[in-house]
Write an enzyme that holds these catalytic residues in place. Structure first.
Site, PDB file in Angstrom:
ATOM      1  CE1 TYR A 225     -23.762 -28.580 -27.350  1.00 19.48           C
ATOM      2  CE2 TYR A 225     -24.470 -28.188 -25.084  1.00 19.48           C
ATOM      3  CZ  TYR A 225     -23.731 -27.819 -26.185  1.00 19.48           C
ATOM      4  OH  TYR A 225     -22.960 -26.690 -26.134  1.00 19.48           O
ATOM      5  NE  ARG A 260     -26.093 -25.370 -28.123  1.00 19.77           N
ATOM      6  CZ  ARG A 260     -26.447 -25.871 -26.957  1.00 19.77           C
ATOM      7  NH1 ARG A 260     -27.161 -26.977 -26.913  1.00 19.77           N
ATOM      8  NH2 ARG A 260     -26.095 -25.265 -25.847  1.00 19.77           N
ATOM      9  CE1 TYR A 342     -30.563 -26.010 -25.357  1.00 17.12           C
ATOM     10  CE2 TYR A 342     -31.173 -27.386 -27.214  1.00 17.12           C
ATOM     11  CZ  TYR A 342     -30.223 -26.673 -26.518  1.00 17.12           C
ATOM     12  OH  TYR A 342     -28.931 -26.633 -26.973  1.00 17.12           O
TER      13      TYR A 342
END
Length: 376
Positions: A225, A260, A342
Site C-alpha cells: 500500500y 486496500r 494494520y
C-alpha cells in the site's frame, strides 16, 4: 438511509403500501449500519482510532440484542396500530418513533460490529460495507420505483460480497465471523504475549541497494500500500524494465490483499506499463524466494511479515504471506522505522541478518534508485 426516511416523511400518512414501508425500514437499517461502520473503518485506517478490536463483555449478546431491537422497531413501523394500542400513541407517531429507533439502533450496531474487528481485517470490512451500501441502494431503487437504481445497487452488493469472500480466503479469515463483528470467536484478551522483536534494524543507502541489484541475477519486487499511496509505480516499472534489459530475471510478487483491496497493485503496475508476464500472484511465486538473490519490499508490512507464520499470539497469525525473508538479501523501503501495518506491530523481518531498511518516501526513493541505475 436519509433517502428512505425522506420518502416516508414526504408522503401523506397512510398512502404508502406495505412493500414500500418495508423497503423504507430496510433502507434505514442497512444505511445506519453502513454509515456508522464506515466512520469507524475510516478512523482505524487513518490512525484516528486504535486499530485493536473492541472487546466489550458479552459482545455477541449485545449484537443480538441490538438486532432484535431493530426487528421490533421495524415490526412496529410496519404495523403502527398494533404498537399504538400498546403504547396509547397515534399510529403516525408510532411510525416515526419506530423508524427513528431503527436508524439509531442500526447505527450503534454498525459502530459496534466494526469496532469489534481488529485493524488487520479492516480491508475486508471495507468490502463488507461496500456490499451493504449496494443493498441499501437497491432498496432505494425499489422505494423510488427506479429499476436502474435497483440493478446498480444489486450489482454493487453482489460484487462487494464476492470481493469479501475472496479477501477472507486470501487472509485465512472466517467470512461469517468478519461480517458479524467477530461473532463466535473468543473476545477475551490473549493470555500469551506477542513474540519480542529480535535483532537490530540496519539501514542502508541508495548506492547499497543499486550495487546489490546490479550484482543480482534473480530479483523479486513485492509492492504494498505504501507504493500505491505514494504513486511510485512508474518509477518501479522503469527500474524493473532497466534491470530486465540487463539480462536479469525480474518479477513482481503480489499478495492478494496488497493495498486496500484485491487487484489494486495489479492495476497500478498495468497502468505503469509493467508486462503481465512479470507479475505473479503469491501462490505462483512464494516457493521461489529461496532461490532469489535480492527482494525489494516497497511499502508492504503485514503481507510480508514472518510473524504470520511464527507467532501464534500475533493478530495476523495464520494469514498467508509472501516469504520474502527466505531471499538472499532483502531491502525494505519504508517511510520511517516506526511505521507499522494494520497489525500494529513491527515486522520481525526487519531485524533479520539478511534485511536492510532504506528510509524515505516510496516514490522519491524509487526515482532515486532509477536515476542511480542509469548513472552506473
Amino acid at each position: 438511509m436519509a433517502g428512505s426516511a425522506g420518502e416516508y416523511l414526504g408522503s401523506p400518512a397512510g398512502e404508502l403500501g406495505a412493500g414500500t414501508l418495508a423497503t423504507c425500514a430496510l433502507g434505514v437499517f442497512i444505511g445506519g449500519v453502513t454509515f456508522a461502520g464506515s466512520i469507524v473503518a475510516f478512523g482505524k485506517l487513518s490512525g484516528m482510532m486504535k486499530s485493536s478490536a473492541l472487546q466489550l463483555p458479552g459482545r455477541d449478546q449485545l449484537n443480538l440484542a441490538m438486532l432484535a431491537t431493530c426487528a421490533l422497531g421495524m415490526a412496529a413501523f410496519l404495523n403502527p396500530e398494533l404498537a399504538g394500542s400498546l403504547a396509547e400513541m397515534e399510529p403516525s407517531t408510532v411510525g416515526l418513533a419506530s423508524l427513528g429507533l431503527v436508524g439509531a439502533m442500526s447505527s450503534i450496531l454498525g459502530w459496534h460490529l466494526t469496532a469489534s474487528i481488529g485493524g488487520p481485517d479492516m480491508p475486508v470490512v471495507i468490502t463488507v460495507l461496500n456490499s451493504y451500501s449496494g443493498w441499501a441502494l437497491c432498496a432505494e431503487g425499489f422505494l423510488l420505483n427506479n429499476p436502474l437504481l435497483a440493478q446498480v445497487g444489486a450489482l454493487i452488493g453482489f460484487s462487494g460480497a464476492i470481493l469479501t469472500w475472496i479477501m477472507c480466503e486470501a487472509m485465512g479469515r472466517d467470512i461469517v465471523s468478519v461480517i458479524l463483528g467477530g461473532a463466535g470467536t473468543d473476545n477475551t484478551p490473549q493470555l500469551g504475549e506477542a513474540a519480542e522483536f529480535e535483532g537490530e534494524i540496519t539501514t542502508c543507502t541508495i548506492d547499497n541497494v543499486v550495487d546489490a541489484l546490479l550484482e543480482a541475477k534473480n530479483i523479486i519486487i513485492t509492492p504494498g500500500y505504501g507504493l500505491a499511496i505514494a504513486q511510485g509505480q512508474f518509477a518501479v516499472a522503469d527500474i524493473a524494465k532497466k534491470l530486465k534489459a540487463m539480462g536479469k530475471k525480474v518479477r513482481f510478487g503480489i499478495h492478494p490483499v496488497a493495498g486496500r483491496m484485491p487487484g489494486q497493485l495489479n492495476v497500478l503496475l498495468a497502468e505503469a506499463g509493467v508486462p503481465y508476464d512479470m507479475v505473479f500472484e503469491m501462490e505462483e511465486i512464494n516457493d521461489d524466494f529461496g532461490d532469489t538473490d535480492v527482494t525489494l519490499v516497497i511499502g508492504a508490512s503485514d503481507t510480508v511479515s514472518s510473524a504470520a507464520e511464527d507467532d501464534p499470539n500475533c493478530s495476523i497469525y495464520g494469514m498467508p504471506v509472501l516469504r520474502v525473508w527466505k531471499s538472499g538479501q532483502v531491502y525494505v523501503l519504508k517511510r520511517s522505522i516506526g511505521n507499522t501495518g494494520y497489525a500494529g506491530m513491527q515486522n520481525p523481518i526487519l531485524g533479520k541478518d539478511n534485511t536492510d531498511v532504506l528510509l524515505g518516501d516510496a516514490k522519491e526513493t524509487c526515482e532515486a534508485l532509477r536515476n542511480a541505475i542509469d548513472s552506473k
